[in-house]
Design a protein around this motif. Structure first.
Motif, short mmCIF file in Angstrom:
data_model
loop_
_atom_site.label_atom_id
_atom_site.label_comp_id
_atom_site.label_asym_id
_atom_site.label_seq_id
_atom_site.Cartn_x
_atom_site.Cartn_y
_atom_site.Cartn_z
N ALA A 1 0.82 -1.22 0.00
CA ALA A 1 0.00 0.00 0.00
C ALA A 1 0.85 1.26 0.00
CB ALA A 1 -0.93 -0.02 1.21
N LEU A 2 2.11 1.13 0.40
CA LEU A 2 3.02 2.29 0.42
C LEU A 2 3.69 2.55 -0.92
CD1 LEU A 2 4.86 1.81 3.83
CD2 LEU A 2 3.40 3.75 3.21
N GLU A 3 3.49 1.71 -1.90
CA GLU A 3 4.24 1.81 -3.16
C GLU A 3 4.03 3.15 -3.87
OE1 GLU A 3 3.52 -1.65 -5.53
OE2 GLU A 3 4.60 -2.99 -4.16
N ASP A 4 2.86 3.74 -3.70
CA ASP A 4 2.58 5.01 -4.38
C ASP A 4 2.87 6.24 -3.51
OD1 ASP A 4 1.74 3.71 -6.70
OD2 ASP A 4 -0.31 3.49 -5.94
N VAL A 5 3.39 6.02 -2.31
CA VAL A 5 3.72 7.12 -1.40
C VAL A 5 5.10 7.67 -1.76
CG1 VAL A 5 4.20 7.69 1.02
CG2 VAL A 5 2.26 6.21 0.44
N ALA A 6 5.25 8.98 -1.65
CA ALA A 6 6.52 9.63 -1.98
C ALA A 6 7.67 9.03 -1.17
CB ALA A 6 6.43 11.13 -1.72
N ILE A 7 8.81 8.85 -1.81
CA ILE A 7 9.93 8.15 -1.19
C ILE A 7 10.39 8.83 0.09
CG2 ILE A 7 11.69 9.37 -2.55
CD1 ILE A 7 11.73 5.64 -1.57
N LYS A 8 10.35 10.15 0.13
CA LYS A 8 10.84 10.85 1.31
C LYS A 8 9.98 10.58 2.54
CE LYS A 8 8.43 15.21 0.27
NZ LYS A 8 8.59 16.66 0.02
N GLU A 9 8.71 10.21 2.32
CA GLU A 9 7.82 9.95 3.45
C GLU A 9 8.00 8.54 4.01
OE1 GLU A 9 3.68 11.26 3.08
OE2 GLU A 9 4.21 12.15 1.15
N LYS A 10 8.56 7.66 3.23
CA LYS A 10 8.62 6.25 3.65
C LYS A 10 10.04 5.70 3.76
CE LYS A 10 8.00 4.63 -1.14
NZ LYS A 10 7.13 3.91 -2.09
N ARG A 11 11.04 6.46 3.30
CA ARG A 11 12.39 5.93 3.22
C ARG A 11 12.88 5.38 4.55
NH1 ARG A 11 15.06 10.36 1.85
NH2 ARG A 11 14.98 10.00 -0.42
N LYS A 12 12.76 6.16 5.60
CA LYS A 12 13.28 5.75 6.90
C LYS A 12 12.64 4.45 7.37
CE LYS A 12 13.86 7.42 11.66
NZ LYS A 12 13.62 8.55 12.61
N THR A 13 11.34 4.33 7.19
CA THR A 13 10.63 3.12 7.61
C THR A 13 11.06 1.92 6.77
OG1 THR A 13 8.72 4.34 8.42
CG2 THR A 13 8.36 2.04 7.80
N LEU A 14 11.21 2.12 5.47
CA LEU A 14 11.62 1.01 4.60
C LEU A 14 13.02 0.53 4.95
CD1 LEU A 14 10.28 2.12 1.09
CD2 LEU A 14 9.21 0.58 2.73
N LEU A 15 13.90 1.45 5.23
CA LEU A 15 15.26 1.07 5.61
C LEU A 15 15.25 0.25 6.91
CD1 LEU A 15 17.05 4.45 4.84
CD2 LEU A 15 17.40 2.29 3.61
N ALA A 16 14.46 0.67 7.85
CA ALA A 16 14.37 -0.06 9.12
C ALA A 16 13.72 -1.43 8.93
CB ALA A 16 13.59 0.76 10.14
N ALA A 17 12.68 -1.46 8.11
CA ALA A 17 11.97 -2.71 7.88
C ALA A 17 12.87 -3.74 7.20
CB ALA A 17 10.72 -2.46 7.04
N TYR A 18 13.71 -3.29 6.28
CA TYR A 18 14.60 -4.23 5.59
C TYR A 18 15.51 -4.93 6.60
CZ TYR A 18 17.87 -6.12 2.18
OH TYR A 18 18.64 -6.98 1.43
N GLU A 19 15.99 -4.20 7.56
CA GLU A 19 16.86 -4.80 8.58
C GLU A 19 16.11 -5.77 9.47
OE1 GLU A 19 20.12 -4.45 8.60
OE2 GLU A 19 19.87 -3.19 6.80
N ASN A 20 14.81 -5.54 9.65
CA ASN A 20 14.02 -6.37 10.55
C ASN A 20 13.54 -7.68 9.91
OD1 ASN A 20 14.22 -4.38 12.50
ND2 ASN A 20 12.24 -3.45 11.98
N GLU A 21 13.32 -7.64 8.61
CA GLU A 21 12.63 -8.74 7.95
C GLU A 21 13.59 -9.86 7.55
OE1 GLU A 21 9.58 -9.06 8.03
OE2 GLU A 21 8.82 -7.04 8.34
N THR A 22 13.04 -11.07 7.55
CA THR A 22 13.80 -12.25 7.12
C THR A 22 13.16 -12.95 5.94
OG1 THR A 22 12.62 -13.65 8.72
CG2 THR A 22 14.71 -12.66 9.44
N PHE A 23 11.85 -12.75 5.72
CA PHE A 23 11.18 -13.45 4.62
C PHE A 23 11.39 -12.69 3.32
CE2 PHE A 23 7.37 -14.82 2.17
CZ PHE A 23 7.71 -16.17 2.09
N TYR A 24 11.64 -13.44 2.27
CA TYR A 24 12.09 -12.80 1.02
C TYR A 24 11.09 -11.84 0.41
CZ TYR A 24 9.17 -15.73 -2.05
OH TYR A 24 8.11 -16.30 -2.70
#
Length: 807
Positions: A574-597
């Motif tokens: 659902a975040l795919e259409d959100v501006a990158i500056k609004e979601k970048r920090k969360t995406l970076l953190a989520a990548y570190e947290n996630e293990t499923f491909y």
């Protein structure tokens, strides 16, 4: 309606008796009619041999049957284009006629009922379907020489005169005479291999219990095998090609565990003695086929450890093994109950893979099931219990519905008890959906009319518009059913789970009863917590589409805090259409947290071309990730390969995944053409070992004018190679706009192949080429060079129509 709930109370999915609606059918289904028959076939003994060059079958089949009508004076068996040489009843000749693809046998005297007779038929056939000859006409002698069968739905009738229908079961016996250089496989136990004076052998197989005629199989080829023995002593005989022993372990991984798990899960031992087989064959029409005791599967699944990184055989292996109980042991009366085969095989394979690959992989599979099924449901409203519902509903939708049925039955333990009773009661018999439904009443005293009515006999799915409003002391939850309603899609009755998450990190689980088109639920917020986000239908508990307007803040919180992987993934999407500056920090953190491909892949997709240094660092890390899919996401979604990323992409020219090697090669050649020779050299050894990669390499070389590469691509289109490789080579030549005579000849010959996917690709490309010609007479001249057999000539007529060559 407004219902009050207190926060902090965890409500389980309720099991209750809804307003009872009787079992009914809401769609006319011609395929739901069971075929009548006048006799009960008890046994079939088949003696068979072949002329491989002429693709001929020479057979003698004997049936033992009993009459089940007061008097019969004739019997019709399916036998399209079979030449009947003689028919004997109790060793006495009887008359027969061929009428509308059937042999009509006339008895000299009326046969009274409940008597037993022996019927013997000698015949020859050049079958259009049902049995297939591969490699015998390959002049280069590179294609594997095989004979194999595919009987489902009603194709065994093309090589065995038979009552070819699911509504009868019989004990079968096969005696197959063939060259001693080849392995011969059929159903049941191998009783004897007899050496004949002419240098052939006769292989004698026999079943001990009855099964449906379409499950009769033969496979002949150059095979070796290994035996894997389960803890209960069941031997799984795993066949492989003698020149490819490295593929045994990756292909047949978890086979023993699979057998043990299913016997425990079903509460019933493997029902066919002590032998089960897996047999790979070339150019198979489907993924696999659950012939009783002897599954045939496409040799695409015969893979080494690198190829198995893609789609391995484990799930299909489990699917076909499940069929030995669901489909072979108990069988549908007619097509309306076909889901009782395929949905259950899909369901149990998914649950076995849960044991192997874990919970996230299981939930991801359920999500894929739901998306695939909804795509079909959006086209029409056919239910699962309908012969024309198609694979997307007979397989994934039914599998998902059974997940929900487990909950409706009271959980796994109660559900298993029903299934064990069902399997034991109808072993070696026929079933339909209503008999299955009644077993819940018989075993648990549970009337599930409401469940079967909305999920099995009716179509569609609930579309739920969900929202919430909060105040200091209350939370109002709204759920509206907005799916289009009709006589076949109504309102759904759901105990809908909802998770309410709060800013302090706590959450509450609720279950809301949804019965009407519009529902409101009022929750007392005695602790005056602030809502962070709300998840309706968490973890895809129900087969339903959720429409929910959520703020970016809510989605960002859900990505980081939702406990279920699927809910975090859906928030990411659902975040795919959100501006990158609004979601970048969360995406970076989520990548570190996630293990499923799947989540890491989605994050790579969203950050692949972000210019920030943090995102660039993440992409470089992703290019080295241990997960094949994550590394691939960089190749697929990163637009350019700059100097910093270059060494990581270059490293993928030796990736463990051959698919990744191919993608990396194509990407690097496109962006650094001056270095292409070095790239070609880097993948040369892998290309020599893996034909799929070699086709990609040849495609790149041919695009640069390499005539030898073009000739090799044309060769890959020939009958010396398996059909997926041929398709890839044909598509490569199409992209290269090549229309040389050598390619046209390959396209013509391939367009009349029995494999529809292969033939369809070839005829489509040929049609496109012809459409650009001012004069297509040259194609007619090329067609005239072939000496097609009668079955190929039938397909040629179809091709001529497609090309516009016939009035």
């Amino acid at each position: 309606m407004i219902k009050n709930f207190v926060l902090g109370v965890f409500l389980l999915l309720a099991v209750e008796s809804f307003g009872q609606e009787a079992y009914d059918c809401y769609h006319f289904d011609e395929g739901g009619r069971t075929r009548e028959h006048f006799v009960d076939f008890q046994t079939m003994t088949l003696d068979i041999s072949f002329d491989v060059n002429a693709k001929m079958v020479y057979g003698n089949v004997e049936y033992v049957f009993s009459t089940i009508r007061p008097v019969i004076n004739s019997l019709a068996l399916d036998a399209p284009e079979i030449t009947i040489e003689s028919v004997l009843l109790d060793n006495e000749p009887v008359g027969f006629d061929m009428i509308d693809d059937q042999v009509h046998i006339q008895f000299p005297n009326k046969l009274p009922w409940e008597e037993v007779y022996a019927l013997n038929i000698a015949y020859t056939a050049q079958p259009e379907k049902g049995i297939y000859f591969l490699g015998w006409d390959d002049a280069s002698d590179r294609m594997r020489k095989q004979i194999w069968t595919q009987g489902q739905g009603v194709d065994n009738r093309y090589w065995i005169p038979s009552f070819d229908d699911v509504s009868d079961k019989l004990i079968t016996e096969t005696r197959i005479t063939f060259d001693t250089a080849f392995e011969v496989i059929s159903n049941g136990n191998l009783r004897e291999i007899k050496d004949n004076k002419d240098g052939t052998q006769t292989w004698h197989y026999k079943m001990d219990e009855p099964h449906v005629p379409y499950l009769v199989m033969i496979a002949i080829g150059d095979f070796d095998y290994v035996d894997m023995t389960s803890s209960n002593g069941i031997v799984s005989r795993q066949y492989y090609y003698p020149d490819r022993p490295q593929e045994i372990e990756p292909t047949y991984a978890y086979s023993n565990e699979m057998m043990d798990w299913m016997e425990e899960e079903f509460g019933l031992d493997y029902p066919w003695g002590k032998i089960y087989r897996n047999v790979p064959v070339a150019d198979f029409l489907y993924g696999a086929m659950e012939n009783t005791t002897s599954t045939i599967f496409t040799d695409y699944y015969l893979q080494d450890s690198r190829e198995a990184l893609e789609r391995n055989y484990v799930g299909t292996n489990a699917h076909e093994l499940t069929h030995q109980w669901f489909g072979d042991l108990i069988s549908e009366w007619n097509g309306a109950s076909h889901w009782l085969h395929e949905s259950f095989a899909t369901h149990y394979a998914k649950h076995f893979e849960r044991e192997v690959y874990g919970e996230d992989a299981f939930q991801w599979e359920r999500y894929k099931e739901m998306r695939q099924a909804m795509y079909a449901d959006d086209k029409d409203n056919l239910p699962i219990a309908h012969s024309e519902s198609g694979s997307s509903r007979h397989y994934p939708k039914g599998s998902f519905v059974i997940d929900m049925l487990r909950e409706a039955a009271g959980g796994d333990e109660a559900y298993r008890k029903v299934m064990t009773s069902y399997l034991k009661k109808y072993a070696f018999k026929h079933v339909d959906t209503h008999l299955y439904q009644l077993e819940f009443l018989n075993v648990l005293g549970l009337n599930l009319d409401w469940f079967f009515n909305q999920w099995v006999y009716k179509g569609g799915y609930p579309v739920l518009e969900c929202s919430f409003m909060e105040s200091k002391e209350e939370l109002l939850l709204r759920v509206n059913q907005v799916q289009e309603q009709s006589s076949t899609v109504g309102l759904f009755q759901l105990d809908l789970p909802i998770q309410v998450h709060y800013k302090d990190g706590s959450h509450t689980n609720l279950v809301m009863k949804v019965r009407e088109a519009e529902e409101e639920f009022l929750v007392k917020n005695e602790s005056k917590k602030t809502v962070d986000f709300v998840v309706f239908n968490p973890n895809n508990a129900f087969y339903a589409e959720i429409k929910q307007d959520r703020s970016t803040e809510e989605l960002l919180a859900q990505v980081l805090k939702a406990p279920f992987m699927m809910d975090r993934y859906l928030a990411l999407r659902a975040l795919e259409d959100v501006a990158i500056k609004e979601k970048r920090k969360t995406l970076l953190a989520a990548y570190e947290n996630e293990t499923f491909y799947a989540l890491k892949v989605n994050i790579v997709k969203q950050l692949a071309n972000d210019s920030s240094q943090e995102s660039k660092a993440l992409i470089m890390n992703a290019a080295q990730d241990e997960l094949v899919e994550v590394r691939r996401a960089v190749l697929m979604h990163r637009d350019s390969v700059d100097e910093r990323l270059f060494p990581f992409i270059e490293d993928m020219l030796s990736d463990s995944s051959i698919v990744n090697v191919e993608l990396a090669l194509e990407k690097l050649v496109a962006q650094y053409p001056e270095k292409k020779e070095a790239f070609y050299e880097a993948v040369a050894n892998d290309a020599a070992a893996y034909d799929q990669l070699n086709v990609a390499l040849l495609n790149l070389k041919a695009a640069d004018g390499d005539k030898n590469a073009m000739l090799q691509l044309v060769d890959y289109c020939s009958g010396s190679f398996e059909f997926r490789l041929r398709i890839k080579a044909m598509k490569a030549l199409e992209e290269l706009n090549y229309s040389g005579e050598d390619f046209l000849l390959q396209l013509i010959e391939t367009s009349v192949h029995f494999n529809r996917r292969l033939a369809g690709t070839a005829s489509g490309i040929l049609t496109s080429i012809v459409s650009e010609m001012d004069d297509s007479s040259s194609i007619e001249e090329l067609i005239a060079r072939f000496d097609f057999d009668k079955n190929e000539l039938k397909r040629l007529d179809v091709l001529r129509d497609k090309l516009g060559f016939r009035d």
